[in-house]
Write an enzyme that holds these catalytic residues in place. Sequence first.
Site, PDB file in Angstrom:
ATOM      1  N   LYS A  30       0.836  -1.201   0.000  1.00 41.28           N
ATOM      2  CA  LYS A  30       0.000   0.000   0.000  1.00 41.28           C
ATOM      3  C   LYS A  30       0.871   1.251   0.000  1.00 41.28           C
ATOM      4  CE  LYS A  30      -4.005  -2.026   0.351  1.00 41.28           C
ATOM      5  NZ  LYS A  30      -4.594  -2.123  -0.991  1.00 41.28           N
ATOM      6  N   CYS A  31       0.370   2.313  -0.622  1.00 46.11           N
ATOM      7  CA  CYS A  31       1.061   3.589  -0.569  1.00 46.11           C
ATOM      8  C   CYS A  31       1.111   4.070   0.875  1.00 46.11           C
ATOM      9  CB  CYS A  31       0.335   4.623  -1.435  1.00 46.11           C
ATOM     10  SG  CYS A  31       1.072   4.695  -3.074  1.00 46.11           S
ATOM     11  N   PRO A  32       2.209   4.661   1.338  1.00 48.66           N
ATOM     12  CA  PRO A  32       3.318   5.184   0.529  1.00 48.66           C
ATOM     13  C   PRO A  32       4.485   4.210   0.307  1.00 48.66           C
ATOM     14  CG  PRO A  32       3.564   5.904   2.791  1.00 48.66           C
ATOM     15  CD  PRO A  32       2.318   5.062   2.746  1.00 48.66           C
ATOM     16  N   ILE A  33       4.327   2.896   0.625  1.00 53.59           N
ATOM     17  CA  ILE A  33       5.489   2.002   0.549  1.00 53.59           C
ATOM     18  C   ILE A  33       6.095   1.935  -0.868  1.00 53.59           C
ATOM     19  CG2 ILE A  33       6.279  -0.395   0.896  1.00 53.59           C
ATOM     20  CD1 ILE A  33       4.163  -0.477   3.222  1.00 53.59           C
ATOM     21  N   ASP A  93      -1.706  -0.967  -5.815  1.00 55.04           N
ATOM     22  CA  ASP A  93      -2.500  -0.037  -5.008  1.00 55.04           C
ATOM     23  C   ASP A  93      -2.908   1.114  -5.936  1.00 55.04           C
ATOM     24  OD1 ASP A  93      -3.624   1.738  -3.275  1.00 55.04           O
ATOM     25  OD2 ASP A  93      -1.836   2.040  -2.033  1.00 55.04           O
TER      26      ASP A  93
END
Lengths: 81, 377
Positions: free
Chosen positions: A17-20, A44
Amino acid sequence: MTEVTTPALTIDALGKKCPIPIIMLAEQINYVPLNSVVAVLADDPAAYTDVPAWCRLKSHRHVGSYELPGGGWAIHVRRNY
Amino acid sequence: MAYFDAASTEPLHPRAREALLEAVDVGWADPARPYTQSRRAHLLLEQARSEVAEVLGARPDEVSFTSSGTQAVHLGALGTLHGRRRAGRHLVTGAVEHSSVLHAAQLHERDGGTVETVGVSLTGRVDPAAFEAAVAREGTALACLQSANHEVGTVQPVAEVAEACRRHGVPLLVDAAQTAGRLPVPAGWSVLTASAHKWGGPAGVGVLAVRKGTRFRSFLPEDERERRRVPGFENVPAIVAAAAALRAMAEEAPEEQRRLSELVGRIRETIPKVVPDVEVIGEPVERAPHIVTFSCLYVDGEVLLGELDRAGFAVSSGSSCTASTLRPSHVLEAMGVLTHGNVRISLPRGATADEVDRFLAVLPELVRRIRHDAGVA
């Protein structure tokens, strides 16, 4: 003009998932030579908007986003500096 | 505890509270009946209608009360489309409209109509020329444009778009939910919608104003209430309170909204100086007075909201992790701006400079810590 460049590096951020995905991109873009392309694989929906936005903020170039057969995108970024 | 989420809902205005308590005692009867108690309720309802109409620049007989801003948009959009079926079945909307507009558009499409969505700039503004090109299409029955965006505060060029719509004989629905009571209503609307709890009225009251001469036909089963535009028994006490809040808010607006706009200006200016890798979003000048949005790179919006809550700040976010849908806000997507690490601050009436300064003092350390914990160098 279409730009076909084989990515110098592929970051697999599928399922993340963002921000990863953006964190991974920001760190790993430094591993490739200038002007080469990094492909971020992400599914995502936020990444679809956020990778190009990151490029704009960080003055790198968003080359294009290509749908993956299994869902998500390969988002290509060219290292500018 | 500082409440910075007025764009979700403004706390009840003290004048609304007073009016509500009084009206609960005297305005409970059915306003459509002939006896004394009813005549009193009817009088209160019509008085409230006149007051709301005056502030919004409408005639009283153009104003109907709904049960929410969302319902006002649904009824307004679908009722106008229904009334103009013979003119065509094409609908034009801006890309960053409230979800109530987009959902009404989806229903219209499922029902065989067509929809064109006009894109926005990086600051969230529609281009009037692009909007005009869209409404020029043969068979356009309705266009929808918000007065200001609910997530980023950008004010839309409503007057210009209204003029373009007029040239093409297309009615324009203006969703004024974020600005009613704060900014003057822009001229040129055919249908106007708003929501009382956003201006300090109680929840459960929306406004649907339909300009005389606009073809309108409710798509719902027939009902006599509210000029046949809105079905069901009116909530007279809440409507009375909504009108009191709108009058009070509009009276205070020139001074209070200027004050809030200065605080928003301070936030816009300070954040990029004290937080690295941050993007302040939306129009810097042509904006709602009380809203400012920014996104912090490499930060999980949900984590930041939780930290801010613990630090005593109630704010909102358009990041996907904070939405029930797991999708980022369609507004941020349409603008092409960063969707993660997003924070919306919207200042209620009475928000103080001290609260804002306290926010600006705690934010940098919270962001630094979240980034550090996520392993960002």
